[in-house]
Motif scaffolding. Structure first.
Motif, short mmCIF file in Angstrom:
data_model
loop_
_atom_site.label_atom_id
_atom_site.label_comp_id
_atom_site.label_asym_id
_atom_site.label_seq_id
_atom_site.Cartn_x
_atom_site.Cartn_y
_atom_site.Cartn_z
N TYR A 1 -8.47 3.25 4.11
CA TYR A 1 -7.45 2.74 2.99
C TYR A 1 -6.92 1.34 3.09
O TYR A 1 -6.66 0.72 4.30
N SER B 1 -10.02 3.58 -1.87
CA SER B 1 -8.94 2.90 -2.16
C SER B 1 -9.17 1.78 -3.19
O SER B 1 -9.88 1.86 -4.16
N ASP C 1 0.65 -1.22 0.08
CA ASP C 1 -0.06 0.16 -0.21
C ASP C 1 0.84 1.34 -0.03
O ASP C 1 1.99 1.20 0.30
N MET C 2 0.20 2.39 -0.18
CA MET C 2 0.91 3.65 -0.19
C MET C 2 0.43 4.55 0.87
O MET C 2 0.21 5.78 0.78
N ASN D 1 -5.00 -0.31 -8.10
CA ASN D 1 -5.13 1.16 -7.34
C ASN D 1 -3.73 1.51 -6.85
O ASN D 1 -3.24 2.64 -6.97
N THR D 2 -3.13 0.18 -6.23
CA THR D 2 -1.94 0.63 -5.71
C THR D 2 -0.62 0.88 -6.78
O THR D 2 0.05 1.71 -6.41
N GLN E 1 -0.47 9.21 2.19
CA GLN E 1 -1.78 9.68 2.33
C GLN E 1 -2.14 10.63 3.34
O GLN E 1 -1.33 10.44 4.66
N LYS F 1 1.84 7.62 -9.25
CA LYS F 1 1.81 8.91 -8.98
C LYS F 1 2.69 9.53 -7.89
O LYS F 1 3.22 10.64 -8.26
N TYR F 2 2.90 8.99 -6.60
CA TYR F 2 3.55 9.56 -5.95
C TYR F 2 5.06 9.42 -5.91
O TYR F 2 6.05 10.08 -5.40
N GLN G 1 -1.14 2.61 -9.52
CA GLN G 1 -1.49 3.94 -9.82
C GLN G 1 -0.79 4.78 -9.05
O GLN G 1 -0.30 5.86 -9.10
N GLU G 2 -1.12 4.45 -7.64
CA GLU G 2 -0.42 5.27 -6.66
C GLU G 2 1.19 5.36 -6.47
O GLU G 2 1.61 6.22 -6.06
#
Length: 386
Positions: free
Chosen positions: A293, A316, A112-113, A151-152, A117, A158-159, A154-155
């Motif tokens: 999350y 999430s 997870d990220m 989802n993970t 968050q 992104k981050y 893409q995060e």
């Protein structure tokens, strides 16, 4: 290839990441007979990762995993030299942290990220900073990254601004022990062992702020006030961290739980070993998972596999995992959580629909598929290094 596996962070009691790793290694042992695996682990977790295959070798590191600074020190200062000594060609890290210097290519799992968050808290402030630094470093320095959901992935992109081609998605699976159990005597034994009521709503997860337990308790109390339902709430999971959750120590009869009008209707079992969890899922009439999350959200699949209707958060990765096989709710809205529980418990047709959809949905996930993605990633990374 000689593949090293960093299992140093795992303790005697396995949570979600540990169970992920346990299942992946079991599947890799069936898939891969050619490569040699060196499992770097502590004595405390050795029994969880005992794999009776000729190409799997445990390397016991003698320190307590509960001593976090000792573990970090070993990981950063000693593990790299162990990798050299055992001539490791690739390091597989299923729990984020990698040494700052690694003498070989690395494949790292990002579950997870959450440290990135702003609205969700999982760790203390100091630990959150450390985990964010460790996660960023692992993502940027690893040869390849395994994400447990789209989802993970893409995060991560992104981050940490890494190319999508570096990140491979390995969805989690469900252990075969999670299935419908028809034996009333076995379910009765589980009820007796954990002092469970005849009818109950179930939550499973480590007790920490991000799991949103306080709102679940408030929604349950509202449910009891507005509906004449006999159900109790059973909360399964060991304590993580968080001041608010430590105040909810119902297992010790804490008076601080009295602010919830139905405190006597809430049962905290504490940590439950995985071999007992299928019985608790099967005996429940409803599973509720209002997490703020999740990198994946394995408990919702486990509940579905056991034929239990599911209500889950709409944030999430959970919509990706649940699909249309459960009710999705806004986890910040106590009224919505309470209304969803009432809706399912008062509608037998809806319960049957969710059960059937859940049993069908769970067939799309398997640990074999997950391990094949990781195994293929090993081959890609190993091929680049040759």
């Amino acid at each position: 290839m000689r593949i090293g596996v960093n299992l140093l962070p795992f303790r005697q009691q396995l949570a979600g990441t540990g169970r992920f790793t346990q299942n992946i290694l079991k599947q890799l042992a069936e898939i891969d007979k050619a490569n040699t695996y060196f499992l770097f682990l502590t004595k405390a977790s050795a029994t969880h990762f005992s794999i009776p295959q000729e190409n799997f070798f445990p390397i016991i590191c003698y320190f307590s995993p509960t001593r976090r600074f000792l573990r970090i020190g070993w990981e950063q200062l000693i593990l790299p030299w162990q990798l050299l000594y055992y001539r490791i060609d690739l390091l597989f890290t299923p729990s984020v942290a990698i040494p700052f210097w690694v003498p070989c290519p690395t494949v790292t799992v990002i579950h997870d990220m959450i440290p990135f968050q702003r609205t969700v808290t999982k760790y203390s402030k100091i630990r959150s900073v450390y985990v964010q630094i460790a996660t960023s470093w692992a993502i940027k320095k690893s040869t390849a990254i395994i994400a447990v959901s789209q989802n993970t992935k893409q995060e991560i992109i992104k981050y940490c601004r890494v190319p999508a081609t570096k990140v491979f998605v390995s969805l989690e699976g469900v252990n075969s022990r999670y299935r419908k159990i028809d034996s009333l005597s076995l379910l009765a034994q589980a009820r007796e062992k954990y002092n469970l009521p005849e009818r109950y709503i179930l939550f499973v997860g480590t007790l920490e702020p991000g799991k949103n337990l306080t709102r679940l308790l408030e929604a349950f109390c509202q449910l009891k006030q507005e509906n004449r339902l006999p159900h109790k709430l059973v909360v399964v999971g060991g304590y993580g961290w968080g001041k608010d959750l430590k105040l909810l120590d119902a297992g010790r009869g804490s008076i601080r739980l009295r602010r919830f009008n139905f405190a006597d209707e809430i049962i905290f079992t504490g940590y439950v070993p995985e071999e007992d969890l299928p019985f608790l899922y099967n005996a429940a009439e409803l599973f509720v998972f209002p997490s703020l999350y999740e990198g994946f959200g394995l408990p919702v699949l486990e509940a579905m596999a056991c034929g239990t209707p599911v209500i889950a958060s709409n944030l999430s990765s959970l919509p990706e995992i649940v699909g249309d096989a459960g009710l999705l709710i806004n986890p910040y809205d106590i009224n919505e959580i309470a209304a969803a529980m009432a809706k399912v418990l008062n509608d037998k047709d809806l319960q049957t629909e969710l059960i059937n959809k859940g049993l069908k949905r769970v067939q799309e996930f398997s640990w074999r598929k997950s391990a094949e993605v990781i195994f293929n990633t090993f081959k890609i990374v190993g091929g680049k290094n040759q």
